[in-house]
Design an enzyme around this catalytic site. Structure first.
Site, short mmCIF file in Angstrom:
data_model
loop_
_atom_site.label_atom_id
_atom_site.label_comp_id
_atom_site.label_asym_id
_atom_site.label_seq_id
_atom_site.Cartn_x
_atom_site.Cartn_y
_atom_site.Cartn_z
CE LYS A 169 -3.71 -0.55 2.50
NZ LYS A 169 -4.30 -0.78 3.84
NE ARG B 12 -5.29 3.31 3.94
CZ ARG B 12 -5.34 3.58 2.64
NH1 ARG B 12 -4.75 4.67 2.16
NH2 ARG B 12 -5.94 2.75 1.82
N GLY C 260 -8.28 -7.49 4.62
CA GLY C 260 -9.04 -7.63 5.85
C GLY C 260 -8.25 -8.13 7.04
CG MET D 151 -2.75 -6.03 8.66
SD MET D 151 -2.09 -6.48 10.25
CE MET D 151 -1.07 -7.83 9.75
NE ARG E 227 -5.99 -4.33 -3.25
CZ ARG E 227 -6.51 -4.53 -2.05
NH1 ARG E 227 -5.73 -4.79 -1.03
NH2 ARG E 227 -7.81 -4.48 -1.86
CG HIS F 189 -13.97 -11.02 4.14
ND1 HIS F 189 -14.28 -12.33 4.45
CD2 HIS F 189 -12.67 -10.85 4.45
CE1 HIS F 189 -13.20 -12.90 4.95
NE2 HIS F 189 -12.21 -12.04 4.97
CD GLU G 154 10.63 -46.09 -4.73
OE1 GLU G 154 9.59 -45.51 -4.36
OE2 GLU G 154 10.62 -47.12 -5.41
CB SER H 102 11.36 -42.42 -12.46
OG SER H 102 10.25 -41.67 -12.07
CB CYS I 7 7.05 -40.32 -11.07
SG CYS I 7 7.85 -41.49 -9.98
CE1 TYR J 131 9.19 -38.64 -16.08
CE2 TYR J 131 11.08 -39.08 -17.49
CZ TYR J 131 10.20 -39.49 -16.50
OH TYR J 131 10.34 -40.71 -15.92
P1 ADP Z 1 -7.62 -2.41 3.56
O1 ADP Z 1 -6.19 -2.82 3.58
O2 ADP Z 1 -8.48 -3.31 4.35
O3 ADP Z 1 -8.10 -2.16 2.16
P2 ADP Z 1 -7.33 0.42 3.88
O4 ADP Z 1 -6.16 0.88 4.63
O5 ADP Z 1 -7.26 0.52 2.41
O6 ADP Z 1 -7.69 -1.04 4.34
O7 ADP Z 1 -8.55 1.23 4.42
C1 ADP Z 1 -9.85 0.87 4.15
C2 ADP Z 1 -10.64 2.04 3.68
O8 ADP Z 1 -10.54 3.12 4.59
C3 ADP Z 1 -10.17 2.63 2.38
O9 ADP Z 1 -10.67 1.93 1.29
C4 ADP Z 1 -10.76 4.01 2.44
O10 ADP Z 1 -12.10 3.99 2.01
C5 ADP Z 1 -10.69 4.34 3.90
N1 ADP Z 1 -9.55 5.23 4.13
C6 ADP Z 1 -8.28 4.89 4.42
N2 ADP Z 1 -7.52 5.99 4.53
C7 ADP Z 1 -8.32 7.04 4.28
C8 ADP Z 1 -8.11 8.48 4.22
N3 ADP Z 1 -6.92 8.99 4.42
N4 ADP Z 1 -9.17 9.22 3.95
C9 ADP Z 1 -10.39 8.67 3.73
N5 ADP Z 1 -10.65 7.37 3.76
C10 ADP Z 1 -9.62 6.56 4.04
MG MG Z 2 -7.78 -0.84 0.97
MG MG Z 3 -9.47 -3.35 6.33
#
Ligand code: ADP
Ligand code: MG
Ligand code: MG
Length: 886
Positions: free
Chosen positions: A26, A96, A105, A107, A352, A468, A758, A777, A844, A864
């Site tokens: 990220k 974040r 999801g 973290m 990403r 999710h 083997e 083999s 194998c 192979y």
């Molecule tokens: P994940 O790794 O679970 O995608 P993110 O760190 O991307 O978590 O955060 C999830 C959401 O939080 C983002 O998609 C965004 O909508 C919101 N978010 C994160 N940082 C900001 C920010 N600086 N301003 C506004 N919204 C934010």
């Molecule tokens: Mg995100």
């Molecule tokens: Mg999240």
């Protein structure tokens, strides 16, 4: 001196996209987007090295971190024109996580950090929107309370429900500023009563609390499970991103959304996404409100009655379209992007490489290559071989009867049938007992990962294509239907109601993840179609790979399937599987239990015609491709009769008394059959067994060739030798049989005699063995068992612990242990070649279908790999990637 913090914003950044090891995915991409001049709220990234240092030093931060954070924060304040904690115009931030490999999801993100009783009033007056300010504050207390302070989120949800009931309000959007203020008060009280301490008011205390929580969450149970399932080392660490907040919840000219530069399910080159007006953060993926489609086309196709972003915010949508093109052509790959619109202004919050289904991966790779965006080599490297598995499995037969009882979003393609269960725990438990289950949930969360993995398919009643459940299922290749709103799920009574039918736990349903249909019972399926993008990519791969791909097959069906998938021969035909047929097993048992050579020969004579026919069938299917046949190998106990009825039957067939059979059974019992009288040891003790098998092979070869069929050059393989001597004796016997058959039939035979390597001793003595063996083999299943002194059947009990404690990197039966077992393979290959320079070398074991093991075989220059039929395409692609030096 180590630099711990990297800033970004204002059109430039200290980091770059190729710094993901240090900045996490990220952080590296936020920096790159800044460098590209895209609108990104300013912020800074605390490196993954801080995480590593944190865990190395008993959860203490490295010296100098504090000062670097202060400097970076000051730079953000300057760019935004607000100060953190300021009582008049406060800067708010998000905290974040961001690991090297994306861990959806796993973290937790904390938004709106910096709010307290004072700054919330400032935010209200600066924005002129008190409702927005208190909505943000209550979100912050809940997120911070849950993630950082450990106050369970249901406490907050209960309070919210109560307040809403009091006010007679159903939707969050109907809550007033005062209502939110009331919620905030109640939330703070709850924190005080749960923790015996007030909710922290000092913004800097909040900031460090959140940073600590992100680093702390790297080692939580959910993250550990995810890492284990995806082979991510714990040593990588996570980065922390601190970023100025932008607000998608400040009114109807605000929004937040998630989008893909191409469709992640089909791969179609069309902008695709979901958004919500007047919303913040994870509202889109949390399934609380149903998100609206981004584009008009998507709206029409999905029949949604919500207004698309294209229609609602045409100018911002256009800007987003331009960014889509810019990012895709910059990264030359499909992007998954997160954005927020604040008062009509667009901000990018993440990009990403998008997760995609195998079908989408193929289509995107092939189309980008055709469009000249990427090379053929890139296209081959883009597709994860293991993911191809998704395409090799059946889809629903369109002709089959189906009783559709529900409909949801087509979140992850493929057909799945199974018994419904309503919790991840039950899914795991039932799957462990060999049952096929469909996990049915209102929505899923990271705690459900293990159960989702165990399920054949996943059905949720809430959430969109980026929920999710959808994201995780696509990653796993598990069919998934999500957001099936008409399905009513009752966890307490373990029932689901859909289309007027009530189903209970254990009832069977079928999901079609490609259409979103939910059907009663099990529905017939069709073989996969491997034309189009699939065959195109395979064609490119076949040109680039050096390794040949063979298959492990013994039945005509397996051989046909493998040929259809492109197998170039049979690397392992296990003859013993041919003896389990009801009409053959009696003669087999008679042979084993006979006490004299005479008795054995008479039983073997009954088996010969069957065995010969098996080989005729196989040779015909393989049309002159090489076929390696392993002579009888397993411990005899696997064939022995159990129960009195079976014993009586064998006694009758052999013309002896039951007592004699029983005594013979006792004679044959072994303490450790895997290391007992098996493999070539049987051939040494009872030469007539291998003689019969050799005769069947040779007679079949002549029979098939005589019809004007393709020439057959059988490769006869002797299992489980420990040195040269066994092979010398058995090879001589085989040559003698060949000469006899040639005489009888008046035909000439071509064949090879070789051996499996083997056992560690055989690997060590390979130089001598190669004087006799025309091929090796590597039987890496047994070689792994005997090198580790570890029984595959008993390892499961403690393997998890070994992996969790990092003693083993993974299951050595799934991916070859390259250091240990691999060293034996490499040494045997080298010694074998030194004796016989043109010796044919292959592998194998199960490892023949594992991409990492295939890369190892490529590096060793083997000729192979041989794998199960369904893994042949995976091996073809993996071999090409290995040749390209992956
Ligand atoms: P994940 O790794 O679970 O995608 P993110 O760190 O991307 O978590 O955060 C999830 C959401 O939080 C983002 O998609 C965004 O909508 C919101 N978010 C994160 N940082 C900001 C920010 N600086 N301003 C506004 N919204 C934010
Ligand atoms: Mg995100
Ligand atoms: Mg999240």
């Amino acid at each position: 001196m180590t630099k711990w913090v990297y800033g970004f914003g204002g059109g430039s950044a200290e980091g770059r996209s190729d710094m993901r090891e240090l900045l996490g995915g990220k952080g590296a991409n936020l920096a790159e987007m800044c460098n590209l001049g895209l609108p990104v709220p300013p912020g800074f990234t605390i490196t993954t090295e801080v995480c590593t240092a944190f865990y190395d030093n008993d959860r203490a931060y490295p010296d100098g971190l504090n000062a670097e954070v202060e400097t970076a924060l000051a730079a953000v304040e300057k760019l935004v024109g607000r100060s953190f904690g300021d009582a008049k115009d406060p800067l708010l931030v998000s905290v974040r996580s961001g690991a090297r490999a994306s861990m959806p999801g796993m973290m937790d993100t904390v938004l709106n950090l910096g709010l307290n009783d004072e700054t919330v009033e400032a935010l209200a007056s600066v924005s002129g929107d008190r409702r927005f300010a208190y909505d943000s504050y209550r979100r912050f207390i809940q997120m911070y309370g849950d993630v950082v302070l450990g106050v369970d989120h249901y406490h907050f949800e209960d309070i919210l429900e109560t307040v809403k009931e009091d006010k007679g309000v159903t939707l969050d959007t109907d809550m007033s500023a005062d209502d939110w203020a009331e919620v905030v008060e109640a939330f703070k009280k709850k924190v005080q009563s749960e923790l015996g301490q007030p909710f922290p008011q000092d913004p800097r205390e909040q900031l460090w609390g959140a940073i600590g929580a992100v680093f702390g969450s790297w080692m939580n149970a959910r993250a550990n499970t995810y890492r284990r399932l995806h082979n991510i080392p714990a040593s990588w660490g996570t980065a922390v991103n601190v970023q100025a907040m932008v607000f998608g919840n400040m009114g109807n000219d605000c929004a937040t959304g998630v989008c893909f530069s191409r469709n992640p399910s089909t791969g179609e080159d069309r902008f695709y996404g979901e958004y919500l007006i007047n919303a913040q953060g994870e509202d889109v993926v949390a399934g609380i409100r149903t998100p609206a489609p981004l584009t008009e086309i998507e709206k029409q196709e999905s029949g949604s009655d919500l207004i698309s972003m294209e229609a609602a915010m045409p100018r911002v949508f256009k800007e987003l379209c331009d960014i889509r093109e810019k990012l895709e052509s910059h990264y030359r790959d499909m992007q998954d992007m997160e954005f927020t619109v604040e008062s009509g202004k667009l901000y990018m919050l993440q990009t990403r490489a998008g997760k995609r289904t195998a079908k989408a991966a193929l289509r995107i790779a092939v189309e980008m290559c055709r469009d000249g965006v990427i090379s053929q080599k890139d296209a081959i490297m883009r597709v994860n071989p293991a993911q191809l598995d998704q395409l090799l499995h059946p889809t629903l037969d369109p002709e089959a009867d189906r009783k559709v009882v529900g409909m949801g979003l087509p979140a992850s393609p493929g057909a799945a049938s199974g018994q419904i269960v309503f919790s991840a725990e039950v899914a795991e438990e039932w799957a462990g007992k060999g049952r096929k289950v469909i996990l049915v949930r209102i929505e899923t969360s990271p705690e459900d990962i293990a159960g989702m993995h165990a399920a054949q398919g996943i059905l949720t009643s809430r959430g969109g294509m980026t929920s999710h459940a959808a994201v995780v299922a696509r990653g796993m290749g598990t069919p998934c239907v999500c957001g099936a709103g008409a399905v009513k799920i009752d966890y307490a009574n373990k029932t689901m109601m859909s289309g007027g039918v009530t189903l209970k736990e254990g009832d069977v349903i079928t999901l079609d993840g490609a259409t979103g249909e939910v059907m009663l019972g099990e529905v017939a399926t069709l073989k996969p179609d491997l034309s189009g993008d699939f065959s195109q990519l395979m064609e490119w791969a076949d040109v680039l790979r050096r390794l040949k791909i063979r298959t492990n097959a013994e039945t005509p069906e397996e051989a046909e399937t493998a040929r259809g998938f492109g197998a170039e021969g049979i690397g392992l035909c296990r003859t013993e599987h041919m003896f389990f047929d009801p009409e053959r097993i009696i003669s087999m048992r008679e042979m084993i239990l006979a006490e004299t050579e005479q008795g054995r020969r008479s039983a073997l004579a009954k088996l010969l015609p069957y065995q010969r026919q098996d080989f005729i069938d196989l040779f015909r299917i393989m049309k002159g491709l090489p076929v390696t046949i392993r002579l009888l190998d397993p411990p005899l106990h696997e064939f022995l009769p159990h129960g009195d009825a079976e014993i009586a039957e064998v006694a009758k067939a052999a013309g002896v008394s039951e007592a004699i059979v029983k005594r013979r059974l006792l004679d044959l019992a072994e303490a450790n059959p895997m290391l007992g009288h098996r493999g070539c040891r049987l051939g040494i003790s009872y030469p007539e067994i291998y003689e019969m098998q050799a005769r069947a092979i040779f007679e079949a070869a002549i029979e098939v060739t005589k019809d004007g069929g393709d020439p057959v050059i059988p490769e006869i393989m002797i299992p489980l030798i420990v040195g040269k001597k066994e092979l010398e004796i058995l090879k001589a016997a085989i040559i003698k049989v060949a000469a006899e058959v040639e005489d009888e039939k008046g035909a000439k035979l071509k064949y090879l005699v070789g051996t499996m390597i083997e056992l560690p001793r055989a690997a060590l003595r390979a130089g001598e063995i190669a004087e006799e063996a025309e091929f090796f083999s590597f039987g890496t299943n047994d070689l792994t068992q005997t090198t580790f002194g570890l029984s595959r059947d008993d390892a499961a009990r403690f393997l998890d612990t070994y992996i969790a404690k990092d003693i083993f990197a993974g299951d050595p039966f799934v991916s070859l242990d390259q250091d240990g077992v691999g060293e034996l393979v490499s040494l045997a290959a080298e010694r074998g070649r030194a004796t016989r320079s043109d010796i044919k070398l292959g592998i194998c074991g199960e490892h023949g279908g594992d991409p990492a093991s295939i890369a190892f075989c490529e590096a060793q220059g083997l000729d192979y790999v041989s794998c199960s039929p369904y893994r042949v395409p995976i091996a073809r692609l993996a071999a090409a990637q290995a040749a390209l030096g992956k």
